[in-house]
Design a protein around this motif. Structure first.
Motif, PDB file in Angstrom:
ATOM      1  N   PRO A 171       0.924  -1.156   0.049  1.00 34.77           N
ATOM      2  CA  PRO A 171       0.010   0.042   0.087  1.00 34.77           C
ATOM      3  C   PRO A 171       1.007   1.263   0.091  1.00 34.77           C
ATOM      4  N   ARG A 172       0.255   2.311  -0.520  1.00 37.27           N
ATOM      5  CA  ARG A 172       1.199   3.306  -0.790  1.00 37.27           C
ATOM      6  C   ARG A 172       0.537   4.187   0.377  1.00 37.27           C
ATOM      7  N   PRO A 173       1.777   4.872   1.100  1.00 39.07           N
ATOM      8  CA  PRO A 173       0.955   5.695   2.452  1.00 39.07           C
ATOM      9  C   PRO A 173       0.601   6.938   2.055  1.00 39.07           C
ATOM     10  N   VAL A 174      -0.595   7.125   2.696  1.00 40.43           N
ATOM     11  CA  VAL A 174      -1.029   8.524   2.304  1.00 40.43           C
ATOM     12  C   VAL A 174      -1.382   9.291   3.616  1.00 40.43           C
ATOM     13  N   HIS A 175      -0.919  10.492   3.603  1.00 39.58           N
ATOM     14  CA  HIS A 175      -0.930  11.306   5.045  1.00 39.58           C
ATOM     15  C   HIS A 175      -2.204  12.671   4.712  1.00 39.58           C
ATOM     16  N   ILE A 176      -3.038  12.564   5.478  1.00 42.57           N
ATOM     17  CA  ILE A 176      -4.008  13.670   5.320  1.00 42.57           C
ATOM     18  C   ILE A 176      -3.971  14.541   6.797  1.00 42.57           C
ATOM     19  N   ILE A 177      -3.540  15.805   6.241  1.00 41.26           N
ATOM     20  CA  ILE A 177      -3.263  16.765   7.522  1.00 41.26           C
ATOM     21  C   ILE A 177      -4.401  17.439   7.403  1.00 41.26           C
ATOM     22  N   SER A 178      -5.249  17.644   8.528  1.00 42.96           N
ATOM     23  CA  SER A 178      -6.588  18.578   8.558  1.00 42.96           C
ATOM     24  C   SER A 178      -6.161  19.797   8.830  1.00 42.96           C
ATOM     25  N   GLY A 179      -6.820  20.844   8.440  1.00 41.96           N
ATOM     26  CA  GLY A 179      -6.612  22.087   8.546  1.00 41.96           C
ATOM     27  C   GLY A 179      -7.136  22.585  10.169  1.00 41.96           C
ATOM     28  N   GLY A 180      -6.582  23.628  10.629  1.00 40.72           N
ATOM     29  CA  GLY A 180      -7.068  24.093  11.887  1.00 40.72           C
ATOM     30  C   GLY A 180      -7.378  25.408  11.960  1.00 40.72           C
ATOM     31  N   GLY A 181      -7.686  25.938  13.141  1.00 44.31           N
ATOM     32  CA  GLY A 181      -8.140  27.355  13.262  1.00 44.31           C
ATOM     33  C   GLY A 181      -8.471  27.631  14.463  1.00 44.31           C
ATOM     34  N   GLU A 182      -8.858  28.816  14.599  1.00 43.53           N
ATOM     35  CA  GLU A 182      -9.646  29.401  15.986  1.00 43.53           C
ATOM     36  C   GLU A 182     -10.926  29.906  15.699  1.00 43.53           C
ATOM     37  N   LEU A 183     -11.714  29.888  16.682  1.00 40.20           N
ATOM     38  CA  LEU A 183     -12.982  30.403  16.652  1.00 40.20           C
ATOM     39  C   LEU A 183     -13.669  30.809  18.174  1.00 40.20           C
ATOM     40  N   GLU A 184     -14.292  31.560  18.304  1.00 39.63           N
ATOM     41  CA  GLU A 184     -14.781  31.960  19.350  1.00 39.63           C
ATOM     42  C   GLU A 184     -15.945  31.115  19.671  1.00 39.63           C
ATOM     43  N   TYR A 185     -16.262  30.271  21.074  1.00 32.79           N
ATOM     44  CA  TYR A 185     -17.279  29.614  21.163  1.00 32.79           C
ATOM     45  C   TYR A 185     -18.639  30.265  21.141  1.00 32.79           C
ATOM     46  N   CYS A 186     -19.411  29.500  20.161  1.00 34.58           N
ATOM     47  CA  CYS A 186     -20.696  30.002  19.804  1.00 34.58           C
ATOM     48  C   CYS A 186     -21.797  28.966  19.839  1.00 34.58           C
ATOM     49  N   GLY A 187     -21.193  27.696  20.385  1.00 43.16           N
ATOM     50  CA  GLY A 187     -22.340  26.579  20.640  1.00 43.16           C
ATOM     51  C   GLY A 187     -22.523  25.633  19.421  1.00 43.16           C
ATOM     52  N   LYS A 188     -21.693  26.060  18.240  1.00 40.61           N
ATOM     53  CA  LYS A 188     -22.114  24.976  17.230  1.00 40.61           C
ATOM     54  C   LYS A 188     -20.931  24.263  17.048  1.00 40.61           C
ATOM     55  N   ALA A 189     -20.820  23.042  16.217  1.00 40.85           N
ATOM     56  CA  ALA A 189     -19.750  22.283  15.781  1.00 40.85           C
ATOM     57  C   ALA A 189     -18.771  23.191  14.910  1.00 40.85           C
ATOM     58  N   MET A 190     -17.612  22.820  15.158  1.00 39.02           N
ATOM     59  CA  MET A 190     -16.222  23.616  14.545  1.00 39.02           C
ATOM     60  C   MET A 190     -16.031  22.615  13.173  1.00 39.02           C
ATOM     61  N   THR A 191     -15.895  23.221  12.311  1.00 33.05           N
ATOM     62  CA  THR A 191     -15.192  22.430  11.011  1.00 33.05           C
ATOM     63  C   THR A 191     -14.398  23.112  10.182  1.00 33.05           C
ATOM     64  N   SER A 192     -13.388  22.490   9.676  1.00 39.34           N
ATOM     65  CA  SER A 192     -12.465  23.132   8.647  1.00 39.34           C
ATOM     66  C   SER A 192     -12.265  22.497   7.270  1.00 39.34           C
ATOM     67  N   VAL A 193     -12.403  23.008   6.177  1.00 35.77           N
ATOM     68  CA  VAL A 193     -12.319  22.141   5.060  1.00 35.77           C
ATOM     69  C   VAL A 193     -10.829  22.464   4.227  1.00 35.77           C
ATOM     70  N   ASP A 194     -10.064  23.029   5.202  1.00 33.35           N
ATOM     71  CA  ASP A 194      -8.607  22.985   4.772  1.00 33.35           C
ATOM     72  C   ASP A 194      -8.109  21.630   5.130  1.00 33.35           C
ATOM     73  N   TYR A 195      -7.261  20.972   4.257  1.00 31.28           N
ATOM     74  CA  TYR A 195      -6.463  19.786   4.399  1.00 31.28           C
ATOM     75  C   TYR A 195      -5.325  19.677   3.295  1.00 31.28           C
ATOM     76  N   LYS A 196      -4.473  18.680   3.639  1.00 35.41           N
ATOM     77  CA  LYS A 196      -3.096  18.623   2.891  1.00 35.41           C
ATOM     78  C   LYS A 196      -2.808  17.283   2.699  1.00 35.41           C
ATOM     79  N   VAL A 197      -2.732  16.800   1.376  1.00 38.18           N
ATOM     80  CA  VAL A 197      -2.459  15.223   1.446  1.00 38.18           C
ATOM     81  C   VAL A 197      -1.036  15.358   0.772  1.00 38.18           C
ATOM     82  N   SER A 198      -0.309  14.223   1.582  1.00 35.79           N
ATOM     83  CA  SER A 198       1.179  13.982   1.034  1.00 35.79           C
ATOM     84  C   SER A 198       1.311  12.434   0.956  1.00 35.79           C
TER      85      SER A 198
END
Length: 128
Positions: free
Chosen positions: A101-128
Protein backbone atom coordinates in the motif's frame (compact mmCIF):
# COMPACT_ATOMS: atom_id res chain seq x y z
CA UNK A 1 52.55 -46.12 -49.01
CA UNK A 2 49.08 -47.07 -47.86
CA UNK A 3 49.28 -50.13 -50.11
CA UNK A 4 51.24 -51.78 -47.31
CA UNK A 5 48.37 -51.43 -44.86
CA UNK A 6 44.78 -52.46 -44.52
CA UNK A 7 43.14 -49.52 -42.88
CA UNK A 8 39.93 -50.06 -40.95
CA UNK A 9 38.04 -47.17 -39.55
CA UNK A 10 36.01 -47.44 -36.40
CA UNK A 11 34.07 -44.32 -35.68
CA UNK A 12 33.41 -43.36 -32.09
CA UNK A 13 30.26 -41.82 -30.77
CA UNK A 14 29.92 -38.39 -29.32
CA UNK A 15 27.04 -37.86 -26.97
CA UNK A 16 25.97 -34.33 -26.20
CA UNK A 17 24.28 -34.12 -22.84
CA UNK A 18 21.96 -31.37 -21.71
CA UNK A 19 23.59 -28.54 -19.82
CA UNK A 20 22.01 -28.13 -16.39
CA UNK A 21 21.10 -24.53 -15.59
CA UNK A 22 19.04 -22.74 -12.98
CA UNK A 23 16.95 -19.76 -14.02
CA UNK A 24 15.64 -17.54 -11.23
CA UNK A 25 12.96 -14.88 -11.48
CA UNK A 26 13.42 -11.97 -9.09
CA UNK A 27 11.63 -11.33 -5.84
CA UNK A 28 10.83 -7.65 -5.70
CA UNK A 29 8.64 -5.16 -3.84
CA UNK A 30 7.35 -1.70 -4.61
CA UNK A 31 4.69 0.74 -3.45
CA UNK A 32 1.35 0.99 -5.27
CA UNK A 33 1.47 3.40 -8.24
CA UNK A 34 -1.63 2.39 -10.19
CA UNK A 35 0.50 1.07 -13.07
CA UNK A 36 1.11 -2.50 -14.20
CA UNK A 37 4.53 -3.63 -13.05
CA UNK A 38 6.81 -6.57 -13.78
CA UNK A 39 10.41 -7.57 -13.18
CA UNK A 40 11.95 -9.85 -15.79
CA UNK A 41 15.61 -9.48 -14.85
CA UNK A 42 16.36 -13.20 -14.79
CA UNK A 43 19.41 -14.64 -13.08
CA UNK A 44 20.78 -17.75 -14.76
CA UNK A 45 23.81 -19.97 -15.07
CA UNK A 46 26.10 -19.65 -18.09
CA UNK A 47 24.54 -20.49 -21.44
CA UNK A 48 26.26 -22.00 -24.47
CA UNK A 49 28.04 -19.74 -26.93
CA UNK A 50 25.56 -17.45 -28.69
CA UNK A 51 22.55 -18.71 -26.72
CA UNK A 52 20.19 -16.28 -25.04
CA UNK A 53 16.98 -16.42 -23.06
CA UNK A 54 13.96 -14.95 -24.84
CA UNK A 55 10.98 -14.27 -22.57
CA UNK A 56 7.57 -15.03 -24.07
CA UNK A 57 5.21 -14.28 -21.16
CA UNK A 58 5.65 -12.86 -17.69
CA UNK A 59 3.74 -11.89 -14.56
CA UNK A 60 2.39 -8.37 -14.21
CA UNK A 61 0.92 -6.99 -11.00
CA UNK A 62 -0.96 -3.73 -10.40
CA UNK A 63 -2.83 -3.80 -7.12
CA UNK A 64 -1.72 -4.36 -3.52
CA UNK A 65 -0.83 -8.02 -2.96
CA UNK A 66 1.67 -10.63 -4.09
CA UNK A 67 2.01 -12.79 -7.19
CA UNK A 68 4.44 -15.57 -8.03
CA UNK A 69 6.83 -14.12 -10.62
CA UNK A 70 6.22 -16.63 -13.41
CA UNK A 71 7.84 -16.47 -16.82
CA UNK A 72 7.72 -18.62 -19.90
CA UNK A 73 10.77 -18.48 -22.12
CA UNK A 74 12.80 -20.23 -24.71
CA UNK A 75 16.54 -20.39 -25.21
CA UNK A 76 17.49 -19.23 -28.66
CA UNK A 77 20.65 -19.14 -30.71
CA UNK A 78 20.35 -16.20 -33.11
CA UNK A 79 23.46 -17.11 -35.13
CA UNK A 80 21.86 -20.43 -36.04
CA UNK A 81 18.29 -19.06 -35.94
CA UNK A 82 17.39 -22.04 -33.75
CA UNK A 83 15.47 -22.76 -30.55
CA UNK A 84 18.01 -24.64 -28.41
CA UNK A 85 15.91 -25.04 -25.23
CA UNK A 86 16.06 -28.84 -25.52
CA UNK A 87 19.85 -28.66 -25.06
CA UNK A 88 19.30 -27.56 -21.45
CA UNK A 89 17.95 -29.21 -18.31
CA UNK A 90 16.33 -26.13 -16.77
CA UNK A 91 15.45 -25.71 -13.11
CA UNK A 92 13.18 -22.69 -12.68
CA UNK A 93 13.12 -20.90 -9.31
CA UNK A 94 10.26 -18.41 -9.14
CA UNK A 95 10.40 -15.27 -7.03
CA UNK A 96 7.47 -13.20 -5.78
CA UNK A 97 6.37 -9.72 -6.83
CA UNK A 98 4.71 -7.67 -4.10
CA UNK A 99 2.88 -4.36 -4.31
CA UNK A 100 2.57 -2.64 -0.94
CA UNK A 101 0.00 0.00 0.00
CA UNK A 102 1.11 3.52 -0.73
CA UNK A 103 1.04 5.63 2.42
CA UNK A 104 -1.23 8.64 2.26
CA UNK A 105 -1.09 11.29 4.98
CA UNK A 106 -4.02 13.66 5.36
CA UNK A 107 -3.41 16.63 7.57
CA UNK A 108 -6.54 18.50 8.50
CA UNK A 109 -6.60 22.25 8.71
CA UNK A 110 -6.90 24.03 12.00
CA UNK A 111 -8.06 27.37 13.20
CA UNK A 112 -9.54 29.31 16.03
CA UNK A 113 -13.10 30.43 16.61
CA UNK A 114 -14.80 31.92 19.55
CA UNK A 115 -17.26 29.57 21.21
CA UNK A 116 -20.66 29.89 19.68
CA UNK A 117 -22.31 26.60 20.63
CA UNK A 118 -22.06 25.12 17.13
CA UNK A 119 -19.75 22.38 15.84
CA UNK A 120 -16.51 23.66 14.40
CA UNK A 121 -15.32 22.43 10.99
CA UNK A 122 -12.50 23.24 8.66
CA UNK A 123 -12.36 22.37 4.97
CA UNK A 124 -8.63 22.98 4.75
CA UNK A 125 -6.47 19.87 4.38
CA UNK A 126 -3.19 18.74 2.88
CA UNK A 127 -2.45 15.34 1.32
CA UNK A 128 1.07 14.01 1.12
Amino acid sequence: MTDNYVITYKYGEITVQQREITVTTPTDTRKYTGDLWSNTELAHDALGYGDEIVINEYTEIKYVGSEVNKVSFTIYNSARDTDVYSNYAVTLVEGVLTVEPRPVHIISGGGELEYCGKAMTSVDYKVS
